[in-house]
Design a protein around this motif. Structure first.
Motif, PDB file in Angstrom:
ATOM      1  N   ILE A   1       0.836  -1.205   0.000  1.00 40.96           N
ATOM      2  CA  ILE A   1       0.000   0.000   0.000  1.00 40.96           C
ATOM      3  C   ILE A   1       0.871   1.255   0.000  1.00 40.96           C
ATOM      4  CG2 ILE A   1      -1.580   1.370   1.433  1.00 40.96           C
ATOM      5  CD1 ILE A   1      -2.954  -1.258   2.204  1.00 40.96           C
ATOM      6  N   HIS A   2       1.907   1.265   0.827  1.00 44.73           N
ATOM      7  CA  HIS A   2       2.790   2.431   0.884  1.00 44.73           C
ATOM      8  C   HIS A   2       3.596   2.560  -0.402  1.00 44.73           C
ATOM      9  CE1 HIS A   2       5.127   5.625   2.669  1.00 44.73           C
ATOM     10  NE2 HIS A   2       6.235   5.006   2.313  1.00 44.73           N
ATOM     11  N   ASP A   3       4.079   1.439  -0.917  1.00 46.12           N
ATOM     12  CA  ASP A   3       4.876   1.458  -2.146  1.00 46.12           C
ATOM     13  C   ASP A   3       4.071   2.051  -3.301  1.00 46.12           C
ATOM     14  OD1 ASP A   3       7.001   0.532  -4.086  1.00 46.12           O
ATOM     15  OD2 ASP A   3       5.328  -0.724  -4.748  1.00 46.12           O
ATOM     16  N   ARG A   4       2.835   1.629  -3.454  1.00 44.18           N
ATOM     17  CA  ARG A   4       1.982   2.134  -4.531  1.00 44.18           C
ATOM     18  C   ARG A   4       1.761   3.635  -4.390  1.00 44.18           C
ATOM     19  NH1 ARG A   4      -3.186   3.618  -5.454  1.00 44.18           N
ATOM     20  NH2 ARG A   4      -4.192   3.011  -7.431  1.00 44.18           N
ATOM     21  N   TYR A   5       1.498   4.069  -3.160  1.00 35.03           N
ATOM     22  CA  TYR A   5       1.247   5.485  -2.905  1.00 35.03           C
ATOM     23  C   TYR A   5       2.510   6.310  -3.167  1.00 35.03           C
ATOM     24  CZ  TYR A   5      -0.475   9.644  -0.429  1.00 35.03           C
ATOM     25  OH  TYR A   5      -0.880  10.916  -0.093  1.00 35.03           O
TER      26      TYR A   5
END
Length: 598
Positions: free
Chosen positions: A522-526
């Motif tokens: 989730i953090h990587d995508r954001y």
């Protein structure tokens, strides 16, 4: 020139889109039709930027039907209106493509998901969104390249997390937002002047929330300058038989959490519930008080999480350490600080961020030796630039932090001080025993003070006693609960104050938390704005950058050889702050690693 054609065309129909195109309960798709020779590359472009261009279906050459999306479809008439492009230039609107049936035999239709499909889920009127370009480049494939196009919706601050939760699982309609906060961080200069349509006015309490937009694909097609291409006209999308049913979220580990990491500029970040839980456990592990100093009163839950979220978004980081408490020895430095600082630097290097260390001019030679040893024993993969700071004029700090002293061109996004002597309210620097060591300390505090006035630079202080740079954020608690706190308390605050039983532990925890964030989908995508590919293949590199008992043991031995002493006892033994490395510091390192790797 092609941009003006495209913008004019979209503007002409934008009101229709917002007010008339929504088919209640039915999913809609953006349509792009290209020559078959370009189809494979465009498909790769969509896959490379799948968060932006969710590919619902790719037809075969000459295939006019799309039964998986609509049982009675004909791409020649499936949209109410089309746009025609020749060599990237808009050359006209068409109500049907039947006159181009012969050309279409050698063309491929792409159907892409659209964010208008989750308006019902968001429960915000669709005319509350605008569409605009960003400065964020998509991952290029062959001749397909362009910057990301986004839609923005003003969301009440109290409903940010609800909006994220409502859209995060809707992968075929772009999923979760790619940015929350100041539009300038996307390169959007003025929301009142959108590229397409009317401006959207934010009411008090509204936060700009941005989602990827499939119009990005049309931009790529225009830039490709193919001899012939068709797309739907704005507001006249392809209507499918699929319904906008509510989506049940997956396991709790995938539930996104939203945190504000900066007020100026306003910036929010995201991570999974599982990642958040791990980082909070790391903070809990280091928050013990083995030296009985009273630091439990200084703890501020959540500071490690926000500091590391901010660091994760930074491109360039400046680290400082050095506490010359042993003023009767040469060197006067203690061995709490450098290991923690190097653990942070190692992970930042692995994350491919620019990182430098700033230290006292008198300690430059010592730090050069420490860095050399750190590279030789494998703590660092390469040497880190070593800087010094002196106050030469009133603008010295501004000039140091910004190109030509221009606050709009910062050299660093984040400053970290770990076990760095901090200036007290009277302008002096004190060790824990209330001895003034100002003659040994360069005014690096000024960089942290200047950072408070420069938008875009955030700061973190790591300490274990309250007299360290950055601990001004908890100075009232230091004065009340720490021995000699009324005198020694640092007066310079950081945005985030990470308090640990030993400052090195704070450095280890930051490195571990950055690893957790980097491996969080989730953090990587954001972080990458949903463009490009997941960074997870680099997991092995990040893993090798984590501190380990073996590496920290070798580093501490090297510090002993350099006569850098234990902070409390001044001994040249395998100890830090009078606590033995074996079974104390080594055990803490093992606990931290166990948490991030299980």
């Amino acid at each position: 020139m092609h941009y003006l054609h495209f913008k004019t065309c979209i503007d002409s129909a934008i009101h229709f889109k917002w007010k008339n195109s929504t088919i209640p309960g039915s999913k809609q798709a953006i349509v792009a039709i290209l020559h078959k020779s370009l189809a494979d590359d465009f498909k790769k472009f969509c896959h490379a930027n799948s968060g932006v261009l969710p590919l619902l279906y790719r037809s075969k050459p000459g295939e006019w039907k799309c039964p998986s999306l609509n049982s009675d479809s004909d791409i020649r008439t499936g949209c109410l209106q089309y746009r025609k492009y020749e060599y990237g230039a808009f050359t006209g609107s068409l109500n049907s493509l039947k006159d181009y049936s012969e050309q279409l035999k050698d063309m491929v239709a792409f159907y892409l998901g659209c964010s208008s499909n989750f308006e019902k889920v968001l429960q915000f009127p669709s005319h509350f969104q605008l569409m605009t370009h960003t400065a964020v480049p998509c991952y290029s494939i062959s001749t397909f390249c362009c910057n990301l196009v986004v839609t923005m919706r003003p969301i009440p601050e109290s409903k940010l997390e609800a909006a994220v939760l409502a859209t995060s699982e809707l992968k075929e309609t772009h999923g979760a937002p790619i940015h929350i906060g100041n539009p300038g961080l996307l390169g959007i200069q003025d929301l009142s002047k959108p590229d397409y349509g009317d401006p959207v006015h934010l009411h008090p309490g509204d936060i700009p929330m941005f989602w990827a937009c499939s119009v990005t694909g049309i931009e790529a097609i225009i830039n490709c300058r193919s001899p012939l291409a068709f797309t739907h006209s704005s507001g006249r999308m392809f209507v499918t038989d699929l319904k906008n049913d509510s989506v049940r979220l997956g396991s709790s580990r995938e539930v996104p959490q939203v945190h504000c990491i900066s007020q100026d500029p306003l910036h929010y970040s995201m991570l999974s519930a599982e990642a958040e839980k791990k980082i909070k456990t790391l903070e809990s592990l280091i928050g013990i008080d083995p030296g009985n100093r009273g630091i439990l009163h200084l703890l501020r839950p959540g500071e490690l999480l926000k500091a590391c979220l901010s660091l994760s978004h930074a491109r360039s980081v400046l680290v400082t350490t050095g506490f010359p408490t042993h003023f009767n020895y040469e060197p006067p430095e203690e061995n709490d600080g450098p290991p923690g600082a190097l653990a942070i630097v190692a992970m930042l290097q692995a994350l491919e961020k620019d990182v430098a260390i700033v230290t006292d001019q008198r300690a430059m030679d010592l730090n050069k030796k420490i860095i050399k040893e750190a590279v030789q024993i494998g703590v660092l993969k390469e040497p880190v630039p070593l800087l010094s700071y002196q106050r030469e004029c009133a603008d010295s700090a501004l000039t140091f932090l910004c190109e030509n002293g221009d606050p709009r061109r910062t050299r660093f996004d984040h400053l970290i001080a770990i076990e760095r002597a901090g200036m007290a309210a009277d302008g002096n620097y004190y060790n824990a025993r209330k001895v003034n060591i100002k003659h040994l300390v360069d005014p690096i505090d000024e960089l942290f003070l200047a950072a408070q006035t420069i938008p875009g630079i955030t700061t973190t202080g790591v300490g274990d006693g309250g007299n360290e740079l950055g601990m001004g954020k908890v100075k009232d608690a230091v004065k009340k609960h720490i021995k000699n706190g009324d005198v020694i308390a640092c007066d310079v605050a950081a945005d985030f104050a990470v308090v640990a039983g030993v400052s090195n532990w704070g450095g280890y925890a930051i490195a571990c938390a950055l690893y957790v964030l980097s491996t969080c989908e989730i953090h990587d995508r954001y972080l990458r704005r949903a463009v490009g590919f997941s960074q997870s293949p680099k997991k092995t590199v990040w893993l090798s950058a984590l501190p380990s008992v073996t590496k920290e043991e070798k580093l501490l031995k090297a510090l002993v050889q350099l006569e850098v002493r234990s902070g409390v006892s001044a001994s040249l033994e395998m100890e830090v702050d009078a606590l033995p490395f074996y079974n104390t510091h080594s055990t803490m390192i093992e606990k931290l690693l166990q948490e991030v790797q299980h």
